[in-house]
Design a protein around this motif. Sequence first.
Motif, mmCIF file in Angstrom:
data_model
loop_
_atom_site.group_PDB
_atom_site.id
_atom_site.type_symbol
_atom_site.label_atom_id
_atom_site.label_comp_id
_atom_site.label_asym_id
_atom_site.label_seq_id
_atom_site.Cartn_x
_atom_site.Cartn_y
_atom_site.Cartn_z
ATOM 1 N N GLN A 19 0.817 -1.213 0.000
ATOM 2 C CA GLN A 19 0.000 0.000 0.000
ATOM 3 C C GLN A 19 0.853 1.266 0.000
ATOM 4 O O GLN A 19 0.328 2.378 0.046
ATOM 5 C CB GLN A 19 -0.917 0.013 1.230
ATOM 6 N N GLY A 20 2.176 1.067 -0.015
ATOM 7 C CA GLY A 20 3.079 2.205 -0.025
ATOM 8 C C GLY A 20 3.312 2.825 1.332
ATOM 9 O O GLY A 20 3.866 3.928 1.433
ATOM 10 N N PHE A 21 2.910 2.117 2.405
ATOM 11 C CA PHE A 21 3.074 2.666 3.754
ATOM 12 C C PHE A 21 4.479 2.449 4.301
ATOM 13 O O PHE A 21 4.900 3.178 5.202
ATOM 14 C CB PHE A 21 2.070 2.026 4.720
ATOM 15 N N VAL A 22 5.180 1.451 3.814
ATOM 16 C CA VAL A 22 6.465 1.055 4.394
ATOM 17 C C VAL A 22 7.547 1.151 3.331
ATOM 18 O O VAL A 22 7.400 0.588 2.241
ATOM 19 C CB VAL A 22 6.399 -0.388 4.950
ATOM 20 N N THR A 23 8.616 1.850 3.643
ATOM 21 C CA THR A 23 9.764 1.889 2.745
ATOM 22 C C THR A 23 10.636 0.654 2.979
ATOM 23 O O THR A 23 10.451 -0.084 3.955
ATOM 24 C CB THR A 23 10.596 3.150 2.994
ATOM 25 N N THR A 80 4.195 6.597 -4.664
ATOM 26 C CA THR A 80 3.636 5.502 -3.868
ATOM 27 C C THR A 80 3.396 4.258 -4.714
ATOM 28 O O THR A 80 3.579 3.124 -4.239
ATOM 29 C CB THR A 80 2.317 5.947 -3.205
ATOM 30 N N ALA A 81 2.995 4.445 -5.968
ATOM 31 C CA ALA A 81 2.728 3.299 -6.837
ATOM 32 C C ALA A 81 3.995 2.472 -7.053
ATOM 33 O O ALA A 81 3.950 1.227 -7.054
ATOM 34 C CB ALA A 81 2.182 3.781 -8.182
ATOM 35 N N ALA A 86 4.779 0.566 -3.846
ATOM 36 C CA ALA A 86 3.867 -0.565 -3.683
ATOM 37 C C ALA A 86 4.227 -1.719 -4.605
ATOM 38 O O ALA A 86 4.008 -2.883 -4.278
ATOM 39 C CB ALA A 86 2.431 -0.114 -3.942
ATOM 40 N N ALA A 87 4.796 -1.419 -5.759
ATOM 41 C CA ALA A 87 5.136 -2.470 -6.722
ATOM 42 C C ALA A 87 6.470 -3.132 -6.422
ATOM 43 O O ALA A 87 6.644 -4.336 -6.650
ATOM 44 C CB ALA A 87 5.161 -1.881 -8.143
ATOM 45 N N GLU A 88 7.433 -2.380 -5.895
ATOM 46 C CA GLU A 88 8.792 -2.893 -5.728
ATOM 47 C C GLU A 88 9.124 -3.375 -4.321
ATOM 48 O O GLU A 88 9.804 -4.392 -4.143
ATOM 49 C CB GLU A 88 9.805 -1.802 -6.118
ATOM 50 N N VAL A 89 8.663 -2.677 -3.314
ATOM 51 C CA VAL A 89 9.131 -2.935 -1.954
ATOM 52 C C VAL A 89 8.741 -4.308 -1.407
ATOM 53 O O VAL A 89 9.541 -4.936 -0.697
ATOM 54 C CB VAL A 89 8.666 -1.798 -1.006
ATOM 55 N N PRO A 90 7.522 -4.843 -1.688
ATOM 56 C CA PRO A 90 7.202 -6.170 -1.137
ATOM 57 C C PRO A 90 8.246 -7.237 -1.490
ATOM 58 O O PRO A 90 8.706 -7.978 -0.609
ATOM 59 C CB PRO A 90 5.834 -6.487 -1.754
ATOM 60 N N ARG A 91 8.637 -7.307 -2.758
ATOM 61 C CA ARG A 91 9.651 -8.292 -3.160
ATOM 62 C C ARG A 91 11.004 -7.962 -2.532
ATOM 63 O O ARG A 91 11.753 -8.861 -2.130
ATOM 64 C CB ARG A 91 9.753 -8.326 -4.686
ATOM 65 N N GLN A 92 11.320 -6.684 -2.423
ATOM 66 C CA GLN A 92 12.608 -6.286 -1.837
ATOM 67 C C GLN A 92 12.691 -6.683 -0.360
ATOM 68 O O GLN A 92 13.735 -7.129 0.118
ATOM 69 C CB GLN A 92 12.813 -4.786 -2.012
#
Length: 597
Positions: free
Chosen positions: A243-247, A319-320, A323-329
């Motif tokens: 959701q873009g809440f966490v870096t 934010t988009a 949301a797209a990159e950080v989960p996998r990172q």
Amino acid sequence: MRWRTRPPNRADRWRPALGALLLGLTAIAGAAEGLSGTDSIDWTVMGMGLFGGLALFLSGMDQMAAALTAVAGERMKDILAKLTTNRFMGALTGAFVTAVINSSSVTTVLVVGFISAGLMSLAQSVGVIMGANIGSTVTAQLIAFRIDHAALLMIGIGFALPFATRRESVRHYGNMLMGLGLVFFGMTVMSDAMAPLRTYQPFLDFMTTLEQPAVGVLVAAVFTALIQSSAATTGIAIVMASQGFVTLPAGIALAFGANIGTCATAMLASIGKPREAVRAALVHVFFNVAGVLLWFGLIDQLAHFVQWISPSRPELTGTARLAAEVPRQIANAHTLFNLANTLIFIGLAGQFARLAEWLIPDKPLGEQSFIVQAKYLDEELLTTPSLALDRVRLEILHMGESVQTMMTRIMPAILNGNRQTLREIELMDNDVDTLHEQIILYLGKISRTTLTEHQTHELLRLLDAVNDLENIGDLIETDLVERGRARIDAGVSISPPTREVLLGLHRAVGRSLASALQAVAQNNEIAARAVTSMKQEIARIAESAAAHEARRLVAEEPNRIPAYTLEIDIIEKLKRIFYFAKRMAKTVDEEMAGEAA
């Protein structure tokens, strides 16, 4: 004591998952209705969505783990026992087993059992515990794929599979697929519920505090300790990142905290356990805390490296893109962190083990507790019946050690001992009775879980075996001890030839008891058949002994009638002990169990 376990019931098996599914569907419907007519945040609807989604997520993880351990638990136990020859193989094996059964806690419990049984040293177990941390990151990698669109399809297929076949393995795979679907569906519910928070400034201000690594580590450690699942904490961090809440740096700090928080599970599991269990839990704490301390000041460097090796979405912004990159990172950072720690610290496995042994030393002999306790009956394994039943076998061996000691001491005590010696042997049966009660209670707990037909038969055979072993202890405690007292009361002196006859039968029966214990503890059919093959040998020795007693009866010897009665009783009781040893051996093999006793 006898009972039969209730056969698995489909409705019982799926009721918790269906309840969670209905809760999640209700939450989504409520969220859609609540957000459609107003721009403000409906906290009731959001709370329903968050808690409903979390319930789905955790329920799915539990269901998936239970199905995986049911399918692979026994094989994973064998792999873990055979492939931990050194610390490096131990780390690989620990990673593989934990990845398959989706539970580092179960892996640690198995390791403690192997240490207690003398099958593995504490230094060898350190490698397995390190590897288990790597295996536990597989769940986060799976979650990071974010195949939310297939969640309901997986739930539907998983639900339908048990009705399509009677094969137990297929039903477990369906359960696993449905659990995975619930995980992704729960993530969707939580993500949708949190969507309004993107424009809620107080929440955004709070999330900025997680950019401070110490705060992120502390929050994740406490949350993981409460829910007792590092994979769930990391999964929730991935949901928030979507959701873009966490870096990425904040997500790495949360993953670090999850690694520390999961130590609470290991420490809680070690309470009241043997010292080997406490040492293994301490090793887990040392390794995880040392790893976090090592990398705490390098979070930014780790984040840059993970961004370099992970897929990127440069066509997106703001934010988009997060949301797209950080989960996998985050998932990659979690795996890389645990893998690097294992490579760094595995050379210090011996030092970790020695530190744990220094902090938790063995009790001096004068401080040893004389109250016997079960060594292998771990409550955490009740969710994995195949592994719990295996622990019952080890505990039967533990109980059998006391019975064997009684068996070894009883014949010399009958022939030459005094009342004090006989009393000591009589009191040893208290330990046997205590362990018998604990094993029966543990089997009762297993019987209340969902068992396959094979596991139900195995439970009943183990119940028979432990009862047979307890009967042997009672025979020694009451009948044979009383024969020794009768010899003292009557003033009977047993002649050297008769001693040799009785000792020969006693040794043969003792061998049969040792083989029967080996058969049950190791599920060893060869040892079981060795016991039944002794039937003719025991019968021949017993007949020879009876003939010897008959010759003594007609001889002119003092006290020949009391001596004859005493010695014949001893022979009959030894034959009875062999009968129970043979029954124990026959519980290992269904074909043998069908033979005449």
